[in-house]
Design a protein around this motif. Structure first.
Motif, PDB file in Angstrom:
ATOM      1  N   HIS A 187      -8.342  -1.017 -10.758  1.00 38.21           N
ATOM      2  CA  HIS A 187      -7.105  -0.247 -10.608  1.00 38.21           C
ATOM      3  C   HIS A 187      -6.201  -0.397 -11.835  1.00 38.21           C
ATOM      4  CE1 HIS A 187      -7.522   1.312  -6.504  1.00 38.21           C
ATOM      5  NE2 HIS A 187      -8.262   0.236  -6.307  1.00 38.21           N
ATOM      6  N   LEU A 225      -6.684   4.813  -0.839  1.00 36.72           N
ATOM      7  CA  LEU A 225      -5.555   3.992  -0.412  1.00 36.72           C
ATOM      8  C   LEU A 225      -5.123   4.315   1.016  1.00 36.72           C
ATOM      9  CD1 LEU A 225      -3.459   4.021  -3.712  1.00 36.72           C
ATOM     10  CD2 LEU A 225      -4.943   2.196  -2.859  1.00 36.72           C
ATOM     11  N   ARG A 260       1.843   1.707  -3.522  1.00 42.07           N
ATOM     12  CA  ARG A 260       0.703   2.156  -4.326  1.00 42.07           C
ATOM     13  C   ARG A 260       0.378   3.634  -4.058  1.00 42.07           C
ATOM     14  NH1 ARG A 260      -4.159  -1.891  -3.591  1.00 42.07           N
ATOM     15  NH2 ARG A 260      -5.032  -0.480  -5.185  1.00 42.07           N
ATOM     16  N   GLU A 297      -0.280   5.522  -7.444  1.00 35.99           N
ATOM     17  CA  GLU A 297      -1.644   5.542  -7.975  1.00 35.99           C
ATOM     18  C   GLU A 297      -2.344   6.897  -7.944  1.00 35.99           C
ATOM     19  OE1 GLU A 297      -4.333   2.182  -7.827  1.00 35.99           O
ATOM     20  OE2 GLU A 297      -2.853   1.146  -6.590  1.00 35.99           O
ATOM     21  N   ALA A 307      -1.429  -6.843  -5.438  1.00 34.54           N
ATOM     22  CA  ALA A 307      -1.716  -5.443  -5.122  1.00 34.54           C
ATOM     23  C   ALA A 307      -2.940  -5.307  -4.229  1.00 34.54           C
ATOM     24  CB  ALA A 307      -1.947  -4.652  -6.414  1.00 34.54           C
ATOM     25  N   TYR A 364       1.788  -2.742 -12.585  1.00 35.30           N
ATOM     26  CA  TYR A 364       0.595  -3.457 -12.140  1.00 35.30           C
ATOM     27  C   TYR A 364       0.562  -4.895 -12.626  1.00 35.30           C
ATOM     28  CZ  TYR A 364      -2.389  -1.082  -9.016  1.00 35.30           C
ATOM     29  OH  TYR A 364      -2.901  -0.589  -7.859  1.00 35.30           O
ATOM     30  N   LEU A 416       0.823  -1.208   0.000  1.00 35.97           N
ATOM     31  CA  LEU A 416       0.000   0.000   0.000  1.00 35.97           C
ATOM     32  C   LEU A 416       0.860   1.261   0.000  1.00 35.97           C
ATOM     33  CD1 LEU A 416      -2.892  -1.073   2.415  1.00 35.97           C
ATOM     34  CD2 LEU A 416      -3.109  -0.489  -0.014  1.00 35.97           C
ATOM     35  N   LEU A 469       2.674  -6.728 -10.118  1.00 34.94           N
ATOM     36  CA  LEU A 469       2.020  -6.896  -8.822  1.00 34.94           C
ATOM     37  C   LEU A 469       0.869  -7.894  -8.901  1.00 34.94           C
ATOM     38  CD1 LEU A 469       1.811  -3.196  -7.553  1.00 34.94           C
ATOM     39  CD2 LEU A 469       3.252  -5.016  -6.622  1.00 34.94           C
TER      40      LEU A 469
END
Length: 244
Positions: free
Chosen positions: A159, A232, A111, A115, A182, A175, A108, A178
């Motif tokens: 996502h 997030l 991310r 993100e 993720a 991504y 996280l 992951l």
């Protein structure tokens, strides 16, 4: 012209985006600020319709959302009463091993650095194909969790669709590497899950996805960045609580 009584100072909602979401967000803020105290009742349905400038259906959908957060209850013949000032937190699991928690928080953290900017770029660069992909991914996520699924694949797909909408292959490469890793729930064991609480948790995830989607569709990069960061950050705070 008749003056509409508006003791709570609410704003009539924009006709863009989810009307019920706009109403519920304002009511949630009013409750959190104590403008409607715990134990007090919300204005009657017709009064809320006039204040917000929306239909009864929109108001009822907004009240249903507040109920899902544990903020209010409705009793026939009495009305809708405030139960608490802050949402009842929903957790996806009864317990999680400390090793798994640290693994989830590490992902996280990664991310959170990527993100929000991906969402901002998506808002500026998305094309018609991206919009259709994002809408379909959001719809599939909602359908999945409403059928008692953990919606792990559908969560990842939403996502990933945001990453694709940046039109920068570096985001999609990250991504792809992951993959489902993720998604925090992909790391949880079946015995750790709390089915009822997970459903409430995923309702909140769906609402946050809707905010991200709405901002991207509107081409509002700042709102998209903020919505993704909020989404997030809340997840990170939720899983950090398992450290205790």
């Amino acid at each position: 012209m008749t003056q509409v009584m508006n003791p709570l100072g609410v704003k009539r909602v924009s006709q863009q985006g989810s009307l019920s979401r706009q109403v519920s967000q304002q009511l949630e803020a009013i409750i959190a600020q104590g403008n409607i105290a715990v134990g007090d009742k919300l204005p009657p349905e017709n009064g809320l319709c006039e204040m917000f400038g929306v239909s009864r259906t929109v108001v009822r959908e907004a009240i249903t959302h507040l109920k899902s957060l544990g903020l209010v209850e409705t009793r026939r013949g009495i009305g809708t009463r405030v139960l608490r000032a802050a949402p009842e937190e929903a957790y996806p699991a009864k317990r999680i091993s400390l090793t798994t928690v640290e693994d989830i928080l590490g992902i996280l953290e990664l991310r959170l650095t990527l993100e929000p900017e991906a969402a901002a770029l998506a808002a500026l660069r998305r094309d018609d194909a991206d919009i259709e992909r994002l809408r379909q991914a959001h719809g599939r996520f909602i359908e999945a969790f409403q059928h008692q699924s953990q919606a792990r694949e559908e969560d990842f797909a939403f996502h990933f669709a945001v990453a694709q909408s940046t039109h920068n292959p570096a985001f999609t490469t990250v991504y792809e590497q992951l993959n489902l890793g993720a998604i925090p729930r992909a790391k949880l064991l079946s015995v750790e899950l709390d089915t009822a609480a997970t459903h409430r948790y995923l309702e909140r995830v769906a609402e946050e996805h809707a905010d991200i989607l709405e901002a991207i569709l509107a081409g509002d990069s700042d709102a998209a960045r903020d919505a993704m960061r909020h989404h997030l950050s809340r997840a990170s705070n939720t899983y950090a609580s398992y450290r205790a």
